[in-house]
Design an enzyme around this catalytic site. Structure first.
Site, short mmCIF file in Angstrom:
data_model
loop_
_atom_site.label_atom_id
_atom_site.label_comp_id
_atom_site.label_asym_id
_atom_site.label_seq_id
_atom_site.Cartn_x
_atom_site.Cartn_y
_atom_site.Cartn_z
N GLU A 158 -25.80 -37.01 -18.14
CA GLU A 158 -25.23 -38.37 -18.18
C GLU A 158 -25.86 -39.30 -19.21
O GLU A 158 -26.15 -40.46 -18.91
CB GLU A 158 -25.31 -38.99 -16.78
CG GLU A 158 -24.61 -38.15 -15.72
CD GLU A 158 -24.71 -38.73 -14.31
OE1 GLU A 158 -25.42 -39.73 -14.11
OE2 GLU A 158 -24.07 -38.16 -13.41
N GLU A 270 -20.13 -29.52 -10.62
CA GLU A 270 -20.36 -30.28 -9.37
C GLU A 270 -19.02 -30.58 -8.70
O GLU A 270 -18.72 -31.72 -8.35
CB GLU A 270 -21.10 -31.60 -9.68
CG GLU A 270 -22.39 -31.41 -10.44
CD GLU A 270 -23.19 -32.69 -10.68
OE1 GLU A 270 -22.90 -33.71 -10.02
OE2 GLU A 270 -24.09 -32.67 -11.52
C1 GLA Z 1 -24.53 -36.75 -10.29
C2 GLA Z 1 -25.73 -35.86 -10.45
C3 GLA Z 1 -25.96 -34.98 -9.24
C4 GLA Z 1 -25.83 -35.76 -7.95
C5 GLA Z 1 -24.51 -36.45 -7.92
C6 GLA Z 1 -24.36 -37.23 -6.65
O1 GLA Z 1 -23.35 -36.11 -10.44
O2 GLA Z 1 -25.64 -35.02 -11.58
O3 GLA Z 1 -27.25 -34.44 -9.29
O4 GLA Z 1 -26.88 -36.67 -7.83
O5 GLA Z 1 -24.47 -37.35 -9.02
O6 GLA Z 1 -24.69 -36.51 -5.55
#
Ligand code: GLA
Length: 364
Positions: A158, A270
């Protein structure tokens, strides 16, 4: 045995064999990761606490894991001279003992970083030179520790800005990395140090909303800069915190093609499909909690089906698809982004029973 009982037994056995009745532990639903063996790996994020309760589901359906929080700099490196590998090791040992693989998440982020990393003992910001050396120690030690089991790292998480006209998240947007370096140089160093620490690991840049055309353009710009500097970067992690309507399959497909055109791999890192769409009107307007009806479960299963059809079509680019959790009783979306509100984004329900979504993606 009475005739009626025999009849009932025959019916139940036939339903089980036909896949109409199921239990996650003994179930007739085929293994998700085995079903996808010819396509890509299937992973799930887990915390040490939850691991024990979903142990059998993990073994059956997933062949790689991500530590949900335990390998982030905050928990794993709580003080300059202290590394705390216990929780990460518990997950790594489970993977080793069960023949699973592990994703490394994450080395550099603006969030969940320890205070000491950016400050000296007096509480002042450290110099760029000092931060560079801390970055090197952190990456070398953590990547070195898991070299036998982690085959890919989210090196930087990010770091791209959401603001129009700005490419990188800067100090004002919460990045102390950028704030102290004064520019994006730390990204390049992180990839260089990770490549030195484990030349065999695949190295990823990971982000949310990484399929929105404006963000794809910024990520591509960063990748082209790294490539022009001969820095190893192997792929992009699309976090995949999506919902029932957003983003469109067209945007996802386009993003995968754009990254692939730079010679990169893609992983969905994710994945979870929220039942709420809080940005439907263009700005954040949280929906009120709603009941998880059969209709919503069906819609969600169809959304998962569509996504996996696309992923399968892109199997030459996609290396793995990792869910952000296993079952709906343990999802961060129960608390984010609208405070406490029940959400149901995953493949198994609150009672660890398989949902229609699982059935939709194993039957193709
Ligand atoms: C982001 C992070 C993850 C996690 C999510 C929320 O996507 O990359 O590690 O913290 O937020 O759970």
């Amino acid at each position: 045995m009475k005739k009626e009982y025999l009849f009932i037994i025959i019916i139940v056995v036939s339903l089980v064999l036909a896949g109409c009745l199921d239990s996650p532990k003994t179930g007739t639903i085929p293994s998700l990761y085995e079903t996808y063996a010819g396509y890509f790996d299937i992973g799930a994020a887990v915390g040490v606490g939850h691991l024990g309760t979903v142990h059998d589901i993990f073994k059956k359906h997933f062949n790689r894991f991500t530590a949900e929080n335990d390998m982030k700099a905050g928990p794993i490196h709580p003080a300059k001279e202290t590394y705390c590998f216990d929780n990460g090791d518990a997950i790594a040992n489970f993977a080793r003992e069960n023949g699973k693989k592990l994703n490394g998440h994450t080395l550099v982020w603006h969030s969940q970083q320890p205070y000491w990393l950016f400050h000296d003992e007096g509480g002042n910001a450290v110099s760029e030179t000092e931060l560079r050396s801390r970055l090197y120690d952190h990456i070398t030690t953590v990547v070195g520790h898991y070299k036998d089991i982690i085959d890919n790292w989210d090196v930087v998480n990010e770091a791209i800005s959401d603001s129009p006209g700005k490419t990188y998240r800067d100090g004002k947007e919460g990045s102390e990395w950028y704030g102290i370096f004064g520019d994006e140089e730390y990204i390049k160093l992180a990839f260089q140090y990770a490549a030195e620490a484990d030349p065999d690991a695949l190295l990823f840049y990971n982000d949310y909303n990484a399929v929105a055309p404006s963000k794809v353009a910024k990520i591509k710009k960063m990748v082209q800069w790294l490539q022009s500097e001969k820095v190893k970067i192997d792929g992009i992690g699309l976090q995949g915190h999506w919902n029932l309507e957003w983003p469109s399959l067209t945007d996802i497909k386009r993003a995968i093609d754009e990254y692939s055109s730079l010679g990169l791999k893609v992983k969905i890192s994710e994945l979870d499909i929220s039942i709420y769409n809080d940005y439907a009107g263009g700005s954040f307007q949280p929906e009120a909690e709603k009941r998880y009806t059969k209709e919503i479960e069906y819609k969600q299963a169809e959304r998962y089906r569509g996504l996996f059809e696309l992923f399968r079509a892109k199997k030459d680019v996609i290396v793995h698809v990792t869910f952000w959790g296993v079952s709906d009783d343990a999802t961060w979306l129960d608390y984010f982004p609208a405070g406490q509100r029940n959400n149901h984004p995953l493949l198994f329900d609150d009672n660890h029973q398989p949902k229609k979504a699982l059935k939709a993606i194993v039957n193709f």
